[in-house]
Design a protein around this motif. Structure first.
Motif, PDB file in Angstrom:
ATOM      1  N   PRO A   1      -1.614   3.139  -4.002  1.00 43.11           N
ATOM      2  CA  PRO A   1      -2.399   4.108  -2.863  1.00 43.11           C
ATOM      3  C   PRO A   1      -3.591   3.524  -3.218  1.00 43.11           C
TER       4      PRO A   1
ATOM      5  N   ARG B   1      -5.400   2.273  -0.236  1.00 43.42           N
ATOM      6  CA  ARG B   1      -5.370   3.005   0.828  1.00 43.42           C
ATOM      7  C   ARG B   1      -6.528   3.668   1.918  1.00 43.42           C
ATOM      8  N   ASP B   2      -7.403   3.630   1.398  1.00 42.78           N
ATOM      9  CA  ASP B   2      -8.703   3.656   2.770  1.00 42.78           C
ATOM     10  C   ASP B   2      -8.666   2.696   3.245  1.00 42.78           C
TER      11      ASP B   2
ATOM     12  N   PHE C   1       0.371  -1.324   0.234  1.00 38.54           N
ATOM     13  CA  PHE C   1       0.205  -0.074   0.469  1.00 38.54           C
ATOM     14  C   PHE C   1       0.728   1.183   0.419  1.00 38.54           C
ATOM     15  N   ALA C   2       2.570   1.090   0.617  1.00 39.33           N
ATOM     16  CA  ALA C   2       2.780   2.180   0.566  1.00 39.33           C
ATOM     17  C   ALA C   2       3.353   2.574  -1.254  1.00 39.33           C
TER      18      ALA C   2
ATOM     19  N   TYR D   1      -6.994   0.057   3.925  1.00 37.22           N
ATOM     20  CA  TYR D   1      -5.500   0.568   5.356  1.00 37.22           C
ATOM     21  C   TYR D   1      -5.580   1.342   6.099  1.00 37.22           C
ATOM     22  N   ALA D   2      -6.326   1.829   6.358  1.00 32.86           N
ATOM     23  CA  ALA D   2      -6.093   3.397   6.908  1.00 32.86           C
ATOM     24  C   ALA D   2      -7.064   3.404   8.048  1.00 32.86           C
TER      25      ALA D   2
END
Length: 183
Positions: free
Chosen positions: A121, A124-125, A117-118, A127-128
């Motif tokens: 993107p 990412r939502d 995910f780095a 993951y975040a």
């Protein structure tokens, strides 16, 4: 040719999501194909597209499932110990163990998905949100984020140095540091 019931279809979908989650954490999203996932559960690639719109949809669902599983694990730790204050040290010891280091497929999604995910993107939502939930279990605000960052960073470094003495040193040092972060 017989059709599967709705219950069987739901169970098959769940098996696919769980297997994908494990394979993605173990090998990386980019290194796992739809065919790999379907083969792991004994199904055909054609069956995948009856359940999922795309691999991206599967990645998102597998990520959410992995974090949900981690949150269930954290809640169980609270129940297995005399509350959260006793559960946190237990998490540190299990999270920063050689067993956790050597089993990324069944390990923490924060560490397992971090590299993918780095670089990409797209997911990412989800993951975040998982990171925020995990950090919130540890402690409120910056303290939880700092403690989770210590755990995840140490686990990633320990995995990258596995087989060398520095790997064990990282795990030991991080256990001490993580315990101090929430005092």
């Amino acid at each position: 040719m017989s059709r599967v019931s709705q219950a069987e279809a739901r169970a098959n979908r769940q098996r696919v999501v769980e297997s994908a989650s494990r394979l993605f954490r173990e090998n990386g999203v980019r290194h796992v194909s739809v065919a790999d996932v379907m083969q792991s559960v004994g199904m055909t690639q054609g069956g995948f597209y009856k359940q999922f719109a795309s691999k991206a949809a599967l990645v998102d669902e597998a990520t959410a499932e992995a974090f949900s599983g981690m949150l269930r694990h954290l809640a169980a730790l609270d129940g297995d110990h005399a509350g959260h204050d006793a559960a946190w040290p237990a998490l540190i010891d299990s999270y920063l163990s050689p067993e956790a280091r050597d089993d990324p497929g069944n390990g923490c999604p924060a560490a397992g998905f971090a590299g993918d995910f780095a670089r990409d993107p797209e997911w990412r939502d989800t993951y975040a949100a998982g990171i925020r939930d995990m950090a919130g279990w540890i402690a409120p605000g910056d303290t939880g984020l700092a403690a989770l960052s210590t755990l995840v960073g140490a686990l990633l470094l320990a995995r990258a140095t596995a087989g060398s003495p520095v790997s064990e040193e990282i795990l030991r040092a991080a256990r001490k540091a993580a315990a101090r972060l929430t005092e």
